[in-house]
Motif scaffolding. Structure first.
Motif, PDB file in Angstrom:
ATOM      1  N   THR A  51       0.902  -1.236   0.067  1.00 31.63           N
ATOM      2  CA  THR A  51       0.101   0.335   0.034  1.00 31.63           C
ATOM      3  C   THR A  51       0.790   1.435  -0.339  1.00 31.63           C
ATOM      4  O   THR A  51       0.089   2.759  -0.297  1.00 31.63           O
ATOM      5  CB  THR A  51      -1.021  -0.013   1.102  1.00 31.63           C
ATOM      6  N   HIS A  52       1.984   1.186   0.761  1.00 28.17           N
ATOM      7  CA  HIS A  52       3.064   2.193   0.778  1.00 28.17           C
ATOM      8  C   HIS A  52       4.782   1.989   1.004  1.00 28.17           C
ATOM      9  O   HIS A  52       4.529   0.450   0.952  1.00 28.17           O
ATOM     10  CB  HIS A  52       2.758   3.743   1.700  1.00 28.17           C
ATOM     11  N   GLY A  53       5.185   2.350   0.910  1.00 26.48           N
ATOM     12  CA  GLY A  53       6.711   1.793   1.424  1.00 26.48           C
ATOM     13  C   GLY A  53       8.028   2.038   2.710  1.00 26.48           C
ATOM     14  O   GLY A  53       8.456   1.665   2.780  1.00 26.48           O
ATOM     15  N   HIS A  54       6.490   2.438   3.765  1.00 22.66           N
ATOM     16  CA  HIS A  54       7.251   2.338   5.316  1.00 22.66           C
ATOM     17  C   HIS A  54       7.387   1.368   5.415  1.00 22.66           C
ATOM     18  O   HIS A  54       6.923  -0.068   4.795  1.00 22.66           O
ATOM     19  CB  HIS A  54       5.951   2.857   5.710  1.00 22.66           C
ATOM     20  N   PHE A  55       8.636   0.921   6.072  1.00 20.12           N
ATOM     21  CA  PHE A  55       9.569  -0.309   6.067  1.00 20.12           C
ATOM     22  C   PHE A  55       8.424  -1.363   6.459  1.00 20.12           C
ATOM     23  O   PHE A  55       8.694  -2.882   6.700  1.00 20.12           O
ATOM     24  CB  PHE A  55      10.855  -0.325   7.101  1.00 20.12           C
ATOM     25  N   ASP A  56       7.386  -1.114   7.763  1.00 18.93           N
ATOM     26  CA  ASP A  56       6.812  -2.247   8.283  1.00 18.93           C
ATOM     27  C   ASP A  56       6.198  -2.850   7.448  1.00 18.93           C
ATOM     28  O   ASP A  56       5.480  -4.105   7.994  1.00 18.93           O
ATOM     29  CB  ASP A  56       6.106  -1.711   9.565  1.00 18.93           C
TER      30      ASP A  56
END
Ligand code: ZN
Length: 201
Positions: A51-56
């Protein structure tokens, strides 16, 4: 055939979802600690969507690419986040196989979906829309919206995205599956989103 949604058990901070349809499996947001669960539950995996690029949300992308040999999809605007371990979490960098640039419907195996851009939380933050449900990532949660105070966030983009959300899903009550916490629905979210738009004005 109906699509079945499996969610990685509680105790993990980020929701990872497996969508199962006609023997094909799609993975949404393979985050930290998700690989073992996916390997045990995702026979027939055809792709992983972020959904997006954040590491978690993307932590297990590299190992899925290598071990399951499946393609990774993300919006073009967030692809740079996969390339480096920005937060020193031990995440293996990778490059997405498909950088989605528009909102056209995509078909893989038994699935049909599209990435609808709602930038603000990150530049490429998207909801992944299926005909009968939507994965809302860190854009919309069950009782609030995502943060817009990170380095790559934008409060003005978030406001525009919330306005677009109100317009785009006018007579729609699909279920929303967020990146953290419990599922909700478009109509439930539409009850609290105007308050956040006012706060951002
Ligand atoms: Zn996030």
């Amino acid at each position: 055939m109906r699509m079945l949604v499996k969610q990685m058990g509680r105790g993990y901070q980020t929701n990872c979802y497996l969508l199962v349809k006609s023997g094909d499996v799609l993975i949404v947001d393979p985050g930290i600690g998700a690989f073992e669960w996916i390997a045990a539950n995702a026979k027939g995996a055809v792709a992983a969507l972020n959904t997006h690029g954040h590491f978690d949300h993307v932590y297990s992308d590299a190992i899925l690419q290598k071990r399951l040999r499946i393609p990774i999809y993300i919006r073009q605007e967030d692809n740079y986040m996969l390339a480096r371990d920005y937060c020193n979490t031990g995440m293996q960098p990778c490059v997405a196989d498909v950088c989605v640039r528009d909102e056209e419907w995509i078909e893989i195996g038994a699935f049909r979906f599209r990435f609808v851009l709602f930038s603000g939380h990150t530049p490429g933050c998207s909801m992944i829309e299926f005909e009968d449900r939507i994965f809302s990532g860190d854009f919309i949660f069950s009782d609030c919206i995502g943060r817009y105070d990170f380095l790559d966030s934008s409060a003005s983009d978030m406001k525009r995205s919330l306005e677009r959300f109100m317009d785009l899903y006018d007579a729609d009550d699909r279920a929303l599956y967020p990146g953290h916490g419990e599922p909700t629905s478009i109509q439930k979210a539409k009850a609290f989103v105007p308050e956040f738009i006012r706060a951002l004005s």
